[in-house]
Design a protein around this motif. Structure first.
Motif, PDB file in Angstrom:
ATOM      1  N   ASP A   1       0.960  -1.927  -0.120  1.00 56.24           N
ATOM      2  CA  ASP A   1       0.216  -0.216   0.166  1.00 56.24           C
ATOM      3  C   ASP A   1       0.593   1.482   0.124  1.00 56.24           C
ATOM      4  OD1 ASP A   1      -2.269  -1.497  -0.075  1.00 56.24           O
ATOM      5  OD2 ASP A   1      -2.662  -1.422   2.057  1.00 56.24           O
ATOM      6  N   ASN A   2       1.865   1.023   0.529  1.00 53.77           N
ATOM      7  CA  ASN A   2       2.774   2.669   0.602  1.00 53.77           C
ATOM      8  C   ASN A   2       3.517   2.838  -0.799  1.00 53.77           C
ATOM      9  OD1 ASN A   2       4.442   4.598   1.168  1.00 53.77           O
ATOM     10  ND2 ASN A   2       4.995   4.146   2.857  1.00 53.77           N
ATOM     11  N   TYR A   3       3.680   3.825  -1.134  1.00 56.15           N
ATOM     12  CA  TYR A   3       3.397   3.668  -3.128  1.00 56.15           C
ATOM     13  C   TYR A   3       4.322   4.410  -2.820  1.00 56.15           C
ATOM     14  CZ  TYR A   3       3.726   5.974  -7.744  1.00 56.15           C
ATOM     15  OH  TYR A   3       3.879   6.107  -8.954  1.00 56.15           O
ATOM     16  N   THR A   4       4.961   5.655  -2.067  1.00 57.57           N
ATOM     17  CA  THR A   4       6.001   5.919  -1.881  1.00 57.57           C
ATOM     18  C   THR A   4       7.001   5.754  -1.264  1.00 57.57           C
ATOM     19  OG1 THR A   4       5.072   8.677  -1.240  1.00 57.57           O
ATOM     20  CG2 THR A   4       6.777   8.694  -0.887  1.00 57.57           C
ATOM     21  N   LEU A   5       7.003   4.446  -0.550  1.00 53.62           N
ATOM     22  CA  LEU A   5       8.090   3.582   0.048  1.00 53.62           C
ATOM     23  C   LEU A   5       8.103   2.997  -1.140  1.00 53.62           C
ATOM     24  CD1 LEU A   5      10.180   2.873   2.079  1.00 53.62           C
ATOM     25  CD2 LEU A   5       8.492   1.502   3.104  1.00 53.62           C
ATOM     26  N   ALA A   6       7.620   2.514  -1.817  1.00 54.67           N
ATOM     27  CA  ALA A   6       7.639   2.155  -2.775  1.00 54.67           C
ATOM     28  C   ALA A   6       8.527   2.392  -4.471  1.00 54.67           C
ATOM     29  CB  ALA A   6       6.850   1.426  -4.087  1.00 54.67           C
ATOM     30  N   VAL A   7       8.313   3.747  -3.882  1.00 51.85           N
ATOM     31  CA  VAL A   7       9.360   4.011  -5.515  1.00 51.85           C
ATOM     32  C   VAL A   7      10.377   4.242  -4.987  1.00 51.85           C
ATOM     33  CG1 VAL A   7       9.981   6.600  -6.708  1.00 51.85           C
ATOM     34  CG2 VAL A   7       7.416   5.683  -6.445  1.00 51.85           C
ATOM     35  N   SER A   8      11.221   4.976  -3.534  1.00 50.96           N
ATOM     36  CA  SER A   8      12.080   4.861  -2.866  1.00 50.96           C
ATOM     37  C   SER A   8      12.737   3.747  -2.894  1.00 50.96           C
ATOM     38  CB  SER A   8      11.916   5.683  -1.470  1.00 50.96           C
ATOM     39  OG  SER A   8      13.448   5.383  -1.236  1.00 50.96           O
ATOM     40  N   LEU A   9      12.166   2.536  -3.041  1.00 48.28           N
ATOM     41  CA  LEU A   9      12.898   1.258  -2.745  1.00 48.28           C
ATOM     42  C   LEU A   9      13.246   0.603  -4.048  1.00 48.28           C
ATOM     43  CD1 LEU A   9      11.370  -0.959  -0.240  1.00 48.28           C
ATOM     44  CD2 LEU A   9      13.482   0.271   0.408  1.00 48.28           C
TER      45      LEU A   9
END
Length: 520
Positions: free
Chosen positions: A190-198
């Motif tokens: 669900d955490n889109y921002t974290l996914a982009v960073s990862l």
């Protein structure tokens, strides 16, 4: 008439006037006032003779040295080693305060001074072959230890790369689709921002590993430099942050038909293991770095020491060590001085005359503790009138009799001291004079009365006559001379008088003159 003469004699004695002069005045009184009785004459032929001028004086025997001794510091009296009447030697410890701390300080500082003396001798003589060999062995050992630590550091740098690569390839990539491409994509959550960073960090991790592999894999101890260590530390920091973010991500994944709970549990376990691996690599790298730096410092130190051993001591090193030794000696002297203040030491050979302290009591600074007089080397202390002091000089010989042994026992002495300032005795100006016995004699005791005759001058070929030949006429000194049977009075000028009753005639008589002595 008799009472008047007795009164005059008593008056002269009270005023300390020299006895021969008193006799002369009394004789003059007889001449002036006359006396009844028969008169006999004696002729004294004047011949050249040696005139010995003397000064007679009474004094008292005293010890040449005496001392009232005190402690120089306050403390409890620990020991008294003497009693009244004991004979002691110069330097003997007579009494002491409690001084354990002071004695320990002396021993400690003496040990340091001995060590500095040994070091100074070593610096002056230079290094021995044995010392050079020892320094060489220590340096060789340090070189080996340094090489081993450097090898361990190189191995650890390579190991950090291997463990970082394994953590990414074996543990992290299972969370991504297309992990080794330019578009890695983490599994959906669900955490889109974290996914982009990862996703971006996985791409960067791949680039780091590719660059790191090219630099670190050929690394050897011969090619090592600090840049490899800095690179490893920077890359590990990135991997650690990456693992922390992944741990946050997998903890938020929820089980679904696409991702069962068992898969999620494996993700979490693998990421946790990867984090631990990176953390352990960080610790191992730091430890290897510290070991390497320590070994490098030791090697450099041993190398310098070896060079010094081989080159010998410089003048600056010798001067510095001399200063260290002098400083240590000064510390010893200061400690010895502090200890000495707790001791009373005999300043000369002598006899104890007084003990004013007791063991266990406190002795304040300056309070009387012990008294000592010298057991030998007695002297005579006397006071000479101002009429005679001008004749007395240091070094003049003297004959001494002591009342204790009578006039037949004669001791020899010499003038040793004449005070420059006066001392008033019975209203008369006198000068304190000391005479030293020229030989030690067990019969001499402090306090004895001494009758002293000081030889103040000796004049050869002098004109001397008995004092009884002299009389006063019109206030002038006169003698009667027999000139071819005719009695003629002559005025004379006199000099000194000695203790044998002779007086020196300076003017008025010549050798060969016959002097008439009138006797009742």
């Amino acid at each position: 008439m008799k009472s008047r003469i007795q009164s005059l004699t008593k008056h002269l004695k009270k005023k300390k006037i020299y006895i021969p002069l008193a006799l002369l005045l009394i004789f003059g009184a007889f001449s002036v006032f006359g006396g009844k009785g028969d008169v006999a004459e004696e002729i004294y032929a004047v011949e050249p003779a040696t005139f010995v001028q003397e000064v007679a004086v009474t004094g008292q025997v005293v010890a040449a040295k005496d001392a009232n001794m005190t402690f120089e510091s306050t403390g409890r009296v620990a020991r008294i080693n003497v009693k009244v009447g004991d004979e002691v030697r110069a330097g003997q410890v007579l009494a002491s305060l409690s001084n354990g701390d002071a004695a320990a300080a002396v021993a400690q500082r003496q040990a340091r001074a001995d060590s500095q003396a040994a070091r100074l001798a070593e610096v002056r003589t230079g290094s021995r072959t044995e010392d050079v060999n020892i320094a060489q062995a220590e340096f060789d050992g340090a070189v080996i230890a340094y090489g081993q630590s450097l090898q361990s550091l190189v191995d650890e740098i390579k190991d950090t790369y291997s463990k970082s690569d394994d953590a990414i390839r074996s543990k992290v990539d299972q969370l991504y689709r297309n992990p080794r491409t330019v578009t890695p994509e983490i599994i959906s959550f669900d955490n889109y921002t974290l996914a982009v960073s990862l996703n971006a960090k996985r791409l960067r991790a791949g680039e780091i590993l590719a660059e790191w592999s090219k630099s670190v894999m050929p690394l050897t101890v011969d090619t090592y430099s600090a840049s490899y260590l800095n690179e490893a530390r920077t890359n590990l920091a990135f991997m650690r942050d990456f693992m922390n973010d992944l741990s946050t991500a997998v903890s938020a994944i929820e089980a679904s038909s696409a991702i069962p709970q068992s898969t999620i549990d494996k993700y979490r376990s693998d990421i946790s293991s990867a984090r631990s691996t990176i953390g352990a690599s960080f610790s191992a790298l730091t430890a290897a770095e510290q070991s390497y730096k320590s070994a490098l410092t030791t090697k450099q130190t041993k190398e310098q020491q070896l060079a010094l051993k081989k080159s010998g001591s410089t003048s600056q090193q010798i001067a510095q060590q001399q200063a260290e030794y002098r400083s240590a000696l000064a510390d010893v002297q200061a400690a010895q001085a502090a200890l000495a203040k707790t001791l009373i030491v005999a300043p000369f050979d002598g006899v104890i005359t007084k003990v004013d302290i007791k063991v266990g009591e406190s002795s304040p600074v300056g309070s009387s503790a012990l008294s000592l007089i010298s057991s030998s080397g007695f002297e005579i202390e006397s006071f000479i009138s101002e009429n005679d002091i001008s004749k007395v000089m240091i070094g003049q010989p003297a004959r001494v009799t002591l009342d204790a042994y009578g006039s037949d026992v004669v001791f020899s002495a010499a003038v040793s001291q004449v005070d420059p300032s006066e001392t008033i005795k019975d209203g008369v100006s006198t000068y304190k004079t000391k005479l030293q016995f020229t030989q030690n004699d067990d019969r001499i005791r402090s306090g004895m009365t001494a009758n002293t005759v000081i030889q103040t001058a000796e004049k050869p070929a002098s004109v001397i006559i008995p004092q009884e030949a002299l009389f006063l006429e019109g206030g002038e000194k006169v003698v009667t001379v027999d000139e071819a049977g005719k009695r003629v009075n002559r005025k004379v000028v006199t000099g000194g008088i000695n203790t044998q009753g002779k007086i020196e005639v300076l003017e008025g008589l010549l050798v060969g003159d016959r002097v008439v002595i009138k006797k009742k």
